[in-house]
Write an enzyme that holds these catalytic residues in place. Structure first.
Site, PDB file in Angstrom:
ATOM      1  N   TYR A   1       0.905  -1.032  -0.041  1.00 18.10           N
ATOM      2  CA  TYR A   1       0.009   0.020  -0.130  1.00 18.10           C
ATOM      3  C   TYR A   1       1.013   1.166   0.000  1.00 18.10           C
ATOM      4  CZ  TYR A   1      -5.114  -0.384  -0.116  1.00 18.10           C
ATOM      5  OH  TYR A   1      -6.401  -0.572  -0.286  1.00 18.10           O
TER       6      TYR A   1
ATOM      7  N   GLU B   1      -0.418   4.673  -0.426  1.00 19.54           N
ATOM      8  CA  GLU B   1      -1.466   6.260  -0.509  1.00 19.54           C
ATOM      9  C   GLU B   1      -0.309   7.107  -0.408  1.00 19.54           C
ATOM     10  OE1 GLU B   1      -4.548   5.629   2.263  1.00 19.54           O
ATOM     11  OE2 GLU B   1      -6.021   4.431   0.778  1.00 19.54           O
TER      12      GLU B   1
ATOM     13  N   ASP C   1      -6.444  14.291 -25.043  1.00 21.73           N
ATOM     14  CA  ASP C   1      -6.648  12.944 -24.645  1.00 21.73           C
ATOM     15  C   ASP C   1      -5.935  12.235 -25.799  1.00 21.73           C
ATOM     16  OD1 ASP C   1      -7.428  10.211 -24.369  1.00 21.73           O
ATOM     17  OD2 ASP C   1      -9.211  10.570 -23.661  1.00 21.73           O
TER      18      ASP C   1
ATOM     19  N   THR D   1      -3.758   6.817 -21.939  1.00 23.82           N
ATOM     20  CA  THR D   1      -3.729   5.334 -21.589  1.00 23.82           C
ATOM     21  C   THR D   1      -2.364   5.029 -21.743  1.00 23.82           C
ATOM     22  OG1 THR D   1      -4.379   4.591 -23.579  1.00 23.82           O
ATOM     23  CG2 THR D   1      -5.891   4.952 -21.691  1.00 23.82           C
TER      24      THR D   1
ATOM     25  N   LYS E   1      -2.210   1.335 -24.943  1.00 23.71           N
ATOM     26  CA  LYS E   1      -2.530   1.244 -26.509  1.00 23.71           C
ATOM     27  C   LYS E   1      -1.195   1.351 -27.262  1.00 23.71           C
ATOM     28  CE  LYS E   1      -6.919   2.841 -25.460  1.00 23.71           C
ATOM     29  NZ  LYS E   1      -8.058   3.884 -25.377  1.00 23.71           N
TER      30      LYS E   1
ATOM     31  N   ARG F   1      -2.068  -1.971 -18.747  1.00 25.79           N
ATOM     32  CA  ARG F   1      -3.431  -0.971 -18.641  1.00 25.79           C
ATOM     33  C   ARG F   1      -3.436  -0.171 -17.470  1.00 25.79           C
ATOM     34  NH1 ARG F   1      -5.954  -4.172 -22.282  1.00 25.79           N
ATOM     35  NH2 ARG F   1      -7.787  -2.623 -22.315  1.00 25.79           N
TER      36      ARG F   1
HETATM   37  C1  LIG Z   1      -9.116   4.068 -24.642  1.00 30.47           C
HETATM   38  C2  LIG Z   1      -9.417   5.608 -24.366  1.00 30.47           C
HETATM   39  C3  LIG Z   1      -9.887   6.039 -23.106  1.00 30.47           C
HETATM   40  C4  LIG Z   1     -10.329   5.280 -21.875  1.00 30.47           C
HETATM   41  O1  LIG Z   1      -9.458   4.134 -21.562  1.00 30.47           O
HETATM   42  P1  LIG Z   1      -9.831   3.128 -20.599  1.00 30.47           P
HETATM   43  O2  LIG Z   1      -8.245   2.656 -19.807  1.00 30.47           O
HETATM   44  O3  LIG Z   1     -10.383   2.223 -21.374  1.00 30.47           O
HETATM   45  O4  LIG Z   1     -10.692   3.798 -19.319  1.00 30.47           O
HETATM   46  C5  LIG Z   1     -10.015   7.442 -22.956  1.00 30.47           C
HETATM   47  N1  LIG Z   1      -9.805   8.168 -24.072  1.00 30.47           N
HETATM   48  C6  LIG Z   1      -9.832   7.783 -25.156  1.00 30.47           C
HETATM   49  C7  LIG Z   1      -9.577   8.629 -26.370  1.00 30.47           C
HETATM   50  C8  LIG Z   1      -9.504   6.312 -25.645  1.00 30.47           C
HETATM   51  O5  LIG Z   1      -9.288   6.090 -26.724  1.00 30.47           O
END
Ligand SMILES: *Cc1c(COP(=O)(O)O)cnc(C)c1O
Length: 414
Positions: free
Chosen positions: A51, A53, A197, A223, A226, A232
């Site tokens: 942990y 935090e 994003d 994220t 990807k 993840r």
């Molecule tokens: C994949 C994605 C997310 C969210 O990601 P998760 O890990 O699935 O919650 C947010 N914004 C965009 C543009 C994405 O492609």
């Protein structure tokens, strides 16, 4: 996995079956990828037991000498990779990260601009049934239905009309590079904060293959699983002046203890992304995507925006007479995985839309190049043009498997 085998053969069997699926099939879902053995082992490490935090140097529990080190390492590498002023590496995933950014910088009910879901936006960019759409007053912009591209003049008009407190840019299903500076100048005209994003494209942005919002935008999130090829999870980057607000919104605002084993995996992935080989990877991802797009066009596929600048292709199958859902299902049976997707202004529903979305991050990680993209376009055309011919599907399934076995998946030894 020998411990899982002896302790829990049921779980072991499921993971082995998934290994086989990943090895013998072609992964074209543009948000997916394969992590390295190093990332996998870091995620599977005993750091999960701890942990922690708080933040490095300011934790609530004792025994943090190693968690502080691993978290600081992930932060320093991410800063270097993207040229960011401040980085928070604790977000559990992309959707929590986006909620944390809104929670840090907005009040409930504030007006925000985000791209509509069926035009390529993410659920966290204001879908009415999501947390974002319920807690904030999202005004949804669209892409131009003719060109499939963002129309910056329309976006400017909408911003002047609604005076949002924040503008969100960066998408889930948009095949073109983004003019971050144009967004920034619109935001400045109306006094809005800027949030990028780059979940889909981060691996291409940090390699210099696509434009980076980091120099211009107040906050940038991505994220890590990807095109970045990490665990993840997600990270939030921001200008120093927002650092305190962002950190407080992540913990204790929305999250409890960070997942330090995942943060270790992020550090390993960022270390890999800092190596020269990742630049070659990003370049090849784009080459493969544009080659695949050109080949699909030769087979009569209609692509949104007529092609791609990125890793991602969006095809409208209306002229092929096959709905996106059926294409996805039948392609699954031959070992080609992609996803059904709405196209801008789709007359069909999101559960059974007109299009498919595909991309090259995963196949490129396996080492596939232009000649495999030609083969892939061929198979996609043959299956979609002969959607009920199961004999042909069985034959293609064998061919797909044969090709896949020549391209091992990192992290999987069979
Ligand atoms: C994949 C994605 C997310 C969210 O990601 P998760 O890990 O699935 O919650 C947010 N914004 C965009 C543009 C994405 O492609």
């Amino acid at each position: 996995m020998n411990k899982v085998l002896s302790e829990d053969p049921e779980v072991y069997g499921i993971v082995e079956a998934e290994k086989k699926r990943q090895t013998e099939g072609i992964e074209l879902i543009p948000s997916e990828n394969y992590v390295s053995g190093g990332v996998l082992q870091a995620m599977g490490s005993i750091l999960t037991n701890k942990y922690s935090e708080g933040y490095p140097g300011k934790r609530y529990y004792g025994g943090q000498e190693n968690t502080d080190k691993v978290e600081n390492l992930a932060i320093e590498r991410a800063k270097k990779l993207f040229g960011a002023e401040h980085v928070n590496v604790q977000p559990y995933s992309g959707s929590p990260a986006n909620s944390e950014i809104y929670f840090a910088l907005l009040n409930f009910g504030d007006t925000v601009m985000g791209l509509k879901l069926d035009h390529g936006g993410h659920i966290t960019h204001g879908l009415p049934i999501s947390f974002s759409g319920k807690a904030y007053n999202f005004v949804q912009y669209e892409v131009n239905k003719e060109t499939g591209r963002l129309d910056m003049e329309e976006i400017r008009k909408l911003a002047q009309e609604h005076k949002p407190k924040m503008i969100v840019a960066g998408y889930t299903a948009y095949p073109r590079d983004i003019d971050w500076e144009a967004f920034k100048s619109i935001a400045d005209e109306v006094g809005a904060l800027t949030m990028a994003d780059i979940s889909h494209t981060a691996g291409l942005v940090c390699a210099g293959e696509l434009k980076s919002p980091v120099p211009f935008f107040d906050v940038v999130m991505t994220t890590t699983h990807k095109t970045l090829r990490g665990p993840r999870g997600a990270i939030i980057m921001c200008k120093e002046k927002y650092a305190k607000d962002i950190d407080r919104a992540v913990f204790p605002g929305m999250q409890g203890g960070p997942h330090e084993h995942i943060i270790a995996g992020k550090a390993v992935a960022f270390g890999e992304a800092l190596q020269p080989a990742s630049k070659e990877y990003a370049k090849q991802v784009r080459k493969n995507a544009s080659h695949l797009a050109e080949e699909l066009k030769k087979h009569g596929f209609k692509l949104i925006s007529d092609g791609t600048d990125t890793h991602l292709i969006l095809a409208d199958l209306t002229n092929k007479g096959v709905p996106g859902k059926q294409a996805q299902q039948v392609l699954d049976t031959v070992g080609i995985t992609l996803n059904k997707n709405t196209v801008p202004g789709d007359p069909r529903s999101p559960m059974d839309p007109s299009g498919i979305r595909l991309g090259t991050p995963a196949v490129t990680t396996r080492g596939m190049k232009e000649s495999e993209m030609e083969q892939l376009a061929n198979w996609l055309d043959q299956v979609i043009s002969n959607i009920n011919n199961t004999d042909l599907h069985s034959k293609i399934k064998e061919e797909v498997k044969e090709m896949c076995l020549k391209f091992p998946v990192p992290g999987i030894n069979i």
